[in-house]
Design a protein around this motif. Structure first.
Motif, PDB file in Angstrom:
ATOM      1  N   ILE A  37       0.861  -1.186   0.000  1.00 32.91           N
ATOM      2  CA  ILE A  37       0.000   0.000   0.000  1.00 32.91           C
ATOM      3  C   ILE A  37       0.893   1.230   0.000  1.00 32.91           C
ATOM      4  N   ASN A  38       0.578   2.192  -0.858  1.00 32.03           N
ATOM      5  CA  ASN A  38       1.326   3.438  -0.922  1.00 32.03           C
ATOM      6  C   ASN A  38       0.354   4.609  -0.898  1.00 32.03           C
ATOM      7  N   TYR A  39       0.483   5.432   0.129  1.00 34.61           N
ATOM      8  CA  TYR A  39      -0.376   6.607   0.290  1.00 34.61           C
ATOM      9  C   TYR A  39       0.487   7.855   0.158  1.00 34.61           C
ATOM     10  N   GLY A  58      -2.339   4.053  -3.693  1.00 36.82           N
ATOM     11  CA  GLY A  58      -2.026   2.985  -4.615  1.00 36.82           C
ATOM     12  C   GLY A  58      -1.849   1.681  -3.868  1.00 36.82           C
ATOM     13  N   PHE A  59      -2.218   0.566  -4.492  1.00 36.23           N
ATOM     14  CA  PHE A  59      -2.089  -0.724  -3.825  1.00 36.23           C
ATOM     15  C   PHE A  59      -1.874  -1.825  -4.842  1.00 36.23           C
ATOM     16  N   GLY A  60      -1.301  -2.909  -4.382  1.00 37.87           N
ATOM     17  CA  GLY A  60      -1.110  -4.080  -5.227  1.00 37.87           C
ATOM     18  C   GLY A  60      -0.984  -5.313  -4.357  1.00 37.87           C
ATOM     19  N   ALA A  61      -1.400  -6.440  -4.887  1.00 38.24           N
ATOM     20  CA  ALA A  61      -1.292  -7.700  -4.151  1.00 38.24           C
ATOM     21  C   ALA A  61      -1.117  -8.833  -5.149  1.00 38.24           C
ATOM     22  N   GLY A  93     -23.230  16.227   2.080  1.00 36.01           N
ATOM     23  CA  GLY A  93     -22.542  17.284   1.368  1.00 36.01           C
ATOM     24  C   GLY A  93     -21.340  16.721   0.634  1.00 36.01           C
ATOM     25  N   ALA A  94     -20.711  17.544  -0.210  1.00 34.77           N
ATOM     26  CA  ALA A  94     -19.538  17.102  -0.973  1.00 34.77           C
ATOM     27  C   ALA A  94     -18.392  16.696  -0.056  1.00 34.77           C
ATOM     28  N   ASP A  95     -18.371  17.236   1.172  1.00 33.03           N
ATOM     29  CA  ASP A  95     -17.290  16.888   2.099  1.00 33.03           C
ATOM     30  C   ASP A  95     -17.488  15.517   2.732  1.00 33.03           C
ATOM     31  N   GLN A  96     -18.594  14.840   2.392  1.00 34.26           N
ATOM     32  CA  GLN A  96     -18.838  13.484   2.905  1.00 34.26           C
ATOM     33  C   GLN A  96     -18.369  12.407   1.928  1.00 34.26           C
ATOM     34  N   LEU A  97     -17.953  12.820   0.740  1.00 36.26           N
ATOM     35  CA  LEU A  97     -17.532  11.880  -0.296  1.00 36.26           C
ATOM     36  C   LEU A  97     -16.041  11.607  -0.168  1.00 36.26           C
ATOM     37  N   ALA A  98     -15.677  10.347   0.087  1.00 35.56           N
ATOM     38  CA  ALA A  98     -14.289  10.016   0.399  1.00 35.56           C
ATOM     39  C   ALA A  98     -13.391   9.945  -0.828  1.00 35.56           C
ATOM     40  N   LEU A  99     -13.924   9.480  -1.966  1.00 39.97           N
ATOM     41  CA  LEU A  99     -13.071   9.285  -3.128  1.00 39.97           C
ATOM     42  C   LEU A  99     -13.605  10.022  -4.337  1.00 39.97           C
ATOM     43  N   THR A 100     -12.675  10.332  -5.249  1.00 40.38           N
ATOM     44  CA  THR A 100     -13.033  10.973  -6.501  1.00 40.38           C
ATOM     45  C   THR A 100     -13.167   9.952  -7.616  1.00 40.38           C
ATOM     46  N   SER A 101     -12.188   9.046  -7.718  1.00 37.12           N
ATOM     47  CA  SER A 101     -12.231   8.015  -8.750  1.00 37.12           C
ATOM     48  C   SER A 101     -11.280   6.895  -8.371  1.00 37.12           C
ATOM     49  N   ALA A 102     -11.350   5.804  -9.114  1.00 35.01           N
ATOM     50  CA  ALA A 102     -10.440   4.679  -8.887  1.00 35.01           C
ATOM     51  C   ALA A 102     -10.291   3.878 -10.166  1.00 35.01           C
ATOM     52  N   ASN A 103      -9.066   3.454 -10.450  1.00 33.20           N
ATOM     53  CA  ASN A 103      -8.779   2.536 -11.548  1.00 33.20           C
ATOM     54  C   ASN A 103      -8.237   1.248 -10.944  1.00 33.20           C
ATOM     55  N   LEU A 104      -8.880   0.124 -11.241  1.00 32.47           N
ATOM     56  CA  LEU A 104      -8.558  -1.140 -10.592  1.00 32.47           C
ATOM     57  C   LEU A 104      -8.362  -2.233 -11.633  1.00 32.47           C
ATOM     58  N   LYS A 108      -3.653 -11.517  -9.173  1.00 31.96           N
ATOM     59  CA  LYS A 108      -2.985 -10.246  -8.897  1.00 31.96           C
ATOM     60  C   LYS A 108      -4.026  -9.135  -8.945  1.00 31.96           C
ATOM     61  N   VAL A 109      -3.913  -8.207  -8.028  1.00 40.55           N
ATOM     62  CA  VAL A 109      -4.804  -7.051  -8.028  1.00 40.55           C
ATOM     63  C   VAL A 109      -3.968  -5.800  -7.828  1.00 40.55           C
ATOM     64  N   SER A 110      -4.340  -4.727  -8.525  1.00 42.93           N
ATOM     65  CA  SER A 110      -3.631  -3.452  -8.370  1.00 42.93           C
ATOM     66  C   SER A 110      -4.609  -2.324  -8.637  1.00 42.93           C
ATOM     67  N   GLY A 111      -4.267  -1.148  -8.177  1.00 41.03           N
ATOM     68  CA  GLY A 111      -5.150  -0.020  -8.420  1.00 41.03           C
ATOM     69  C   GLY A 111      -4.633   1.268  -7.825  1.00 41.03           C
ATOM     70  N   VAL A 112      -5.249   2.351  -8.257  1.00 44.21           N
ATOM     71  CA  VAL A 112      -4.972   3.680  -7.717  1.00 44.21           C
ATOM     72  C   VAL A 112      -6.305   4.337  -7.402  1.00 44.21           C
ATOM     73  N   VAL A 113      -6.458   4.786  -6.175  1.00 40.11           N
ATOM     74  CA  VAL A 113      -7.664   5.487  -5.745  1.00 40.11           C
ATOM     75  C   VAL A 113      -7.315   6.957  -5.548  1.00 40.11           C
ATOM     76  N   VAL A 114      -8.057   7.843  -6.208  1.00 38.04           N
ATOM     77  CA  VAL A 114      -7.894   9.285  -6.028  1.00 38.04           C
ATOM     78  C   VAL A 114      -8.890   9.721  -4.965  1.00 38.04           C
ATOM     79  N   LEU A 115      -8.376  10.122  -3.820  1.00 35.55           N
ATOM     80  CA  LEU A 115      -9.242  10.535  -2.719  1.00 35.55           C
ATOM     81  C   LEU A 115      -9.674  11.996  -2.893  1.00 35.55           C
ATOM     82  N   ASN A 116     -10.773  12.344  -2.274  1.00 39.82           N
ATOM     83  CA  ASN A 116     -11.345  13.679  -2.381  1.00 39.82           C
ATOM     84  C   ASN A 116     -10.687  14.618  -1.364  1.00 39.82           C
ATOM     85  N   PRO A 117      -9.915  15.624  -1.817  1.00 32.05           N
ATOM     86  CA  PRO A 117      -9.233  16.512  -0.859  1.00 32.05           C
ATOM     87  C   PRO A 117     -10.196  17.356  -0.026  1.00 32.05           C
ATOM     88  N   LYS A 118     -11.456  17.452  -0.465  1.00 28.35           N
ATOM     89  CA  LYS A 118     -12.452  18.213   0.294  1.00 28.35           C
ATOM     90  C   LYS A 118     -13.151  17.351   1.343  1.00 28.35           C
TER      91      LYS A 118
END
Length: 288
Positions: free
Chosen positions: A101-103, A115-118, A206-217, A228-238
């Motif tokens: 896991i890489n944050y 980012g994560f991979g297994a 509200g928009a500040d309750q949304l944890a993520l913006t998008s994810a590619n998996l 094998k699994v991998s992905g990148v999650v874009v979290l919501n800075p708000k």
């Protein structure tokens, strides 16, 4: 009924890394405010604590390790984290799992990234045997592989829409399907995409309750030798947990540095659940 429950458990195992990272990634965000220079965490101390925690699980058939490869925090939030986990089981079905896991959320980034991979290695048809151990009839494995993209799409959408309603969209499709001479499934690659639209959140959120913006998996399944699994999650800075005076990953890391029992107990719970599930998956007729 037992077979159905076991099959559901397997499906949840496939999406566990994806959905848990999306949801706990927000919990682990830390605080957001004008930051100062990042400082390095005492990772050697934390790694010793992790080694002591996992010592009880290491024996002739099991080897577990968790390593904090890097971590930085500033006055307001965690700015980086890298973790590697390894599990090796020599049971009726030998298996080796490596996960990372890489944050990252330094001041120069517009969005925090997770980012994560297994990699699950199960030689000699091990993954097919695991499916059978979990209650699936061998003759239904082909149907399961064919339906797997839809299963993953439905599971991820269910877990996220339960919290965010129509603000979440999930797509999944299979690529590079491989079959043997008898037309049985051998392997497939599943590409998944998660997108969100704050404008479609339920009225009470509200928009500040949304944890993520998008994810590619991406999930690659090979019945002969593993997955094998991998992905990148874009979290919501708000997201609310990035705001000042919110507890998050920064505080959790600091508690681990202090050898805080509650912080370690949280890790113990996940380790025990993972160990129990792996024992069930790798040994036939164990009543899981």
């Amino acid at each position: 009924m037992k077979a159905l429950k076991s099959l559901v458990s397997f499906k949840l195992l496939l999406v566990l890394g994806l959905t848990s990272l999306m949801t706990t990634g927000a919990w682990a965000s830390g605080q957001s405010a004008p930051s100062v220079a990042a400082t390095t965490v005492n990772i050697n101390l934390i790694n010793k604590e992790l080694a002591n925690l996992l010592q009880k699980y290491n024996n002739k058939t099991t080897k577990m390790s968790a390593t904090l490869d890097g971590a930085t925090v500033d006055a307001n939030r965690a700015t980086g984290l890298a973790v590697t986990v390894k599990v090796q089981k020599n049971g009726a079905i030998p298996a080796a799992l490596t996960a990372n896991i890489n944050y990252s959320y330094p001041e120069s980034k517009l969005n925090p990234l997770l980012g994560f991979g297994a990699n699950l290695a199960t030689p000699n048809g091990g993954l097919r045997k695991i499916l059978v151990n979990l209650g699936m009839q061998p003759q239904k494995i082909d149907a399961f592989m064919k339906q797997l993209p839809a299963i993953l799409q439905q599971q991820i959408l269910y877990m996220l829409s339960h919290q965010y309603g129509d603000a979440v969209a999930v797509s999944a499709h299979a690529e590079g399907v491989q079959k043997d001479k008898a037309n049985h499934y051998v392997a497939e690659n599943i590409v998944m995409r998660v997108t969100t639209n704050p404008a479609q959140l339920p009225p009470e959120l509200g928009a500040d309750q949304l944890a993520l913006t998008s994810a590619n998996l991406n999930l690659y399944v090979n019945l002969k030798n593993g997955a094998k699994v991998s992905g990148v999650v874009v979290l919501n800075p708000k997201f609310i947990d990035f705001q000042p005076n919110r507890l998050g990953l920064k505080q959790y890391i600091e508690e681990l540095e202090k050898n805080d029992p509650q912080a370690l107990d949280t890790i113990k719970t996940y380790v025990q659940e993972a160990d129990d599930f792996l024992d069930a998956a790798l040994h036939p007729n164990n009543g899981y």
